[in-house]
Structures are given as C-alpha cells and as structure tokens.
Enzyme design. Sequence first.
Site, short mmCIF file in Angstrom:
data_model
loop_
_atom_site.label_atom_id
_atom_site.label_comp_id
_atom_site.label_asym_id
_atom_site.label_seq_id
_atom_site.Cartn_x
_atom_site.Cartn_y
_atom_site.Cartn_z
N PHE A 123 46.51 53.05 41.46
CA PHE A 123 45.39 53.50 42.30
C PHE A 123 44.36 52.39 42.49
CE2 PHE A 123 43.36 54.20 38.21
CZ PHE A 123 42.03 53.94 38.47
N LYS A 124 44.37 51.38 41.62
CA LYS A 124 43.36 50.33 41.70
C LYS A 124 43.45 49.55 43.02
CE LYS A 124 42.22 49.85 36.86
NZ LYS A 124 43.12 50.85 36.21
#
Length: 435
Positions: A106-107
């Site tokens: 998700f980063k």
Amino acid sequence: MHYYSTNNKQHKVSLGEAVLEGLAPDSGLYMPESIQRLPKLFFDSLSEKTFQQIGFEVAKNLMGNDIPEEELTRIIEYTIQFDAPLVEVENDVYSLELFHGPTLAFKDFGARFLSGLLGYFARLNKKDITILVATSGDTGSAVANAFLNVVGTRVIVLYPSGKVSEAQEKQFTTLGANITSLEVSGTFDDCQRLVKQSFLDVDLKNLLSLTSANSINIARLIPQTFYYFQACAQVKQKDKPIVISVPSGNFGNLTAGLMSKRMGLPIESFVASTNVNDVVPEFLRTQIFTPRNSKQTISNAMDVGNPSNFARLLDLYDNDFQKLSNEIMGCRFSDDATRAAMRKVFSNFSYTLDPHGAVGYLGLKEFLKDHANHTGIFLETAHPAKFIETVEAAINHKVEVPARLETFMKGEKKSIPVSSNFAELKKLLPTLIAQ
Ligand SMILES: *Cc1c(COP(=O)(O)O)cnc(C)c1O
C-alpha cells in the site's frame, strides 16, 4: 489550507512547508487545520465515481487551494494508476487489496502522491530536492520507484546490508537514474540514526535541500484516505454498519481511516490490529502508552515499538480517551496465530493472505464475534509474494509471483557500501549530488 503542529496548534504553516519539512520544528506532526465533512451529494454519488475522481475531491478537501487544480489532477493521475479492489473472502468479510501498485504494497499510494507534490514544489522553487530515506524494506522500494526520473528530485536510500529480503533489495538497487542506494554495514536503527543526524546537520540539510519521505510526512497520509472511500463505494449491501480492521505499525494507515470518517465516511468502528508489538492495543486497554524496543515477527513491516503517528491519533480526538476508545478496538496476535489464519483462510476459502493482512483479518474476526450483522473489511497491505517463504510454509502451497516482481529480480544490483559512521556519510553525500 494551513497545517498545525500536534505539539502547538498555534504553529501553522502552508502545505508546501508541511510537505518539505516533514516534521515540525517542535518535533510535532502536521495536521490539516480543519477536516471538513464532504457534501451529501458527494456520498450519494460515491458508487458512480471513478477512484481518481474520488481521490481528487478528497484531496481538495484536505489541501484547499494550495495547489493549482491542473497540478492536482496530474498528481492524482500519477498516484492512482492501479485499483484497490474489494474482494469477498467469506460471508460479510472483505479484503481491500492495496497491493496492486508497482512495488506490491500500500505504500505505493503514499510514495507516489508525495513524489508528485515534491516534484511540483521543486519546480516551483526552482530548487532540486534530495530525499533521504532509511528503509527496512518496503518504504525504500515504494519511494525509489515513485521518484524514479521525477525532475528536480534525487533519492538516496539507506538500508542495512544483508537484512532486507532479496526481492525488496532488488526493487530499489536496480533502478539507477536519480536513485542511489547506500548499503550500510549495520542495522535498520543505524540507517535511521544516520538519516536523523543528516537532518540535524544544518549545513548538510541546506546544501542538499534534504526532505523526509517517511510516514510522519502528511503528504503520505492524504492519499491513504482515498481508498477508504473507494472501499465503501464498492460495498454492495448498504444497510449494515461497516467496520474496518487495519494491520498497523506506525499507525499512518489507521490515522488516514479516522480522517476519512471525520470527512463523513460512514465507518462505524475501526480495529487497530497489531502483532506482538502492541503498544497501541495496550494503550486502548489501560490508557497507558509505553513505547519500547520492537520485537521481530513474521509481519515485519509492523515491527514498531514507538509508533510515529500516535500523536496524530490523540490529536484527532483532542486527547479524549473515551471518545477514541469508543471508535477503535485494539487487538494483538502472535506469529503462530498469524500462520494459523493464513492456513485456515487458504484451505477454507482459497484466499492467500500475506502475514500483515492475516493480522488484519484476525482483528476483524475478533470484532465480529461480539458484533454480528456488520460488513467487515480488513486491509490487505502487501502481496503475499513479497513474503513468499513465510506464506508458502504456512499454507503449504506455491504462491504465484507477479510479473512485475520477477522483472525486478532480473535487474542488476548497484549499491555503494558505507559504514555506519556519520562523518563518512557527511563527506560522501555532497559528492553523490554533484554527479
Ligand atoms: C508499512 C506497512 C504496514 C504498517 O502500516 P502503518 O501505516 O505504519 O501502520 C502494514 N503492512 C505492510 C505490508 C506495510 O508495508
């Protein structure tokens, strides 16, 4: 929109300052001075909007007019180039898959949005920016890929030699161009200390225009609110209350969820799910916050003993413990429980969890035990192939490796070995920028 420091609400800065500085001078974290509810019309038409349209309106609500609309559009298009699908795993239990970006975690959302914003400010100020980032794996790969070939920016990744997985290492050491990797003979803590020392060195900070890219930077949190809206937009059955479980380390992701609720998104409750590094669940139980050294686990991106976004959590609830604990339940899980969850979900529902998503799943199930008749969502924060050995051992089955991960594996690693001595780093850094 102005942003205040969580240590002093009178200290307010512009968006540009908040993003370029990262941390306030008083060591507080920046927060938007107001988080407005979005209009009813926005929510009524949520399911018809594209992910990019949602991102644009939510970002505008948090950033005001500090950035021209055409720039914001460009940044949103760069940030949201992949979907965040909501996948039903079992009845009323959904996985929000946040791993469809270039580095499979998700980063990618936060790093790409930050890169777009910093690129804009670098051009505006006609000044090149150097992003110095320490990584234990996932942050370095997301940041390096997000800034690759962005004009006016240069990234220097510091990572502990021999202590990141080969897949992670290849995702930032093979890129070249404006990305440089320094392989530190030391631990992740050494890398983080070297970055801190560099920021505290005023000469170096000014000479290189140093900027931070970790989750203390408000620009990483803003895009993380987008996918909570996108999740709710995908829920088909609208009459049940929604609960979202967030596998957490530094608590940036959970903070973004709470900000979404503040903007009017109908999420009834959150679960703060952790591995044995459980200072926040412990706080929710006892009202006592005791930071401590982190312990190593199989969900290693959450091995955090002093979560950096805790100040933002308190700030969102004006330090009112009662209000905060009404909306957030805390849960912690051992590695054995995490492995068992991966095994069970694979054998019962043919769904492969990564160790972080498995912690989120467990927290959600814990909540649902006492709260039937909810729609439950957990965040699946990384692709299982990023943790292939742990996952394959747990589920006793092969995990498919996505093509984009294999492409990284074929690249040639280029890194500069350095010691953990700051004086040496201080001599080296200006020579890297001059190239
Ligand atoms: C960084 C990370 C987390 C923790 O997120 P926070 O915002 O720091 O709480 C969870 N899962 C994965 C896969 C991560 O990379």
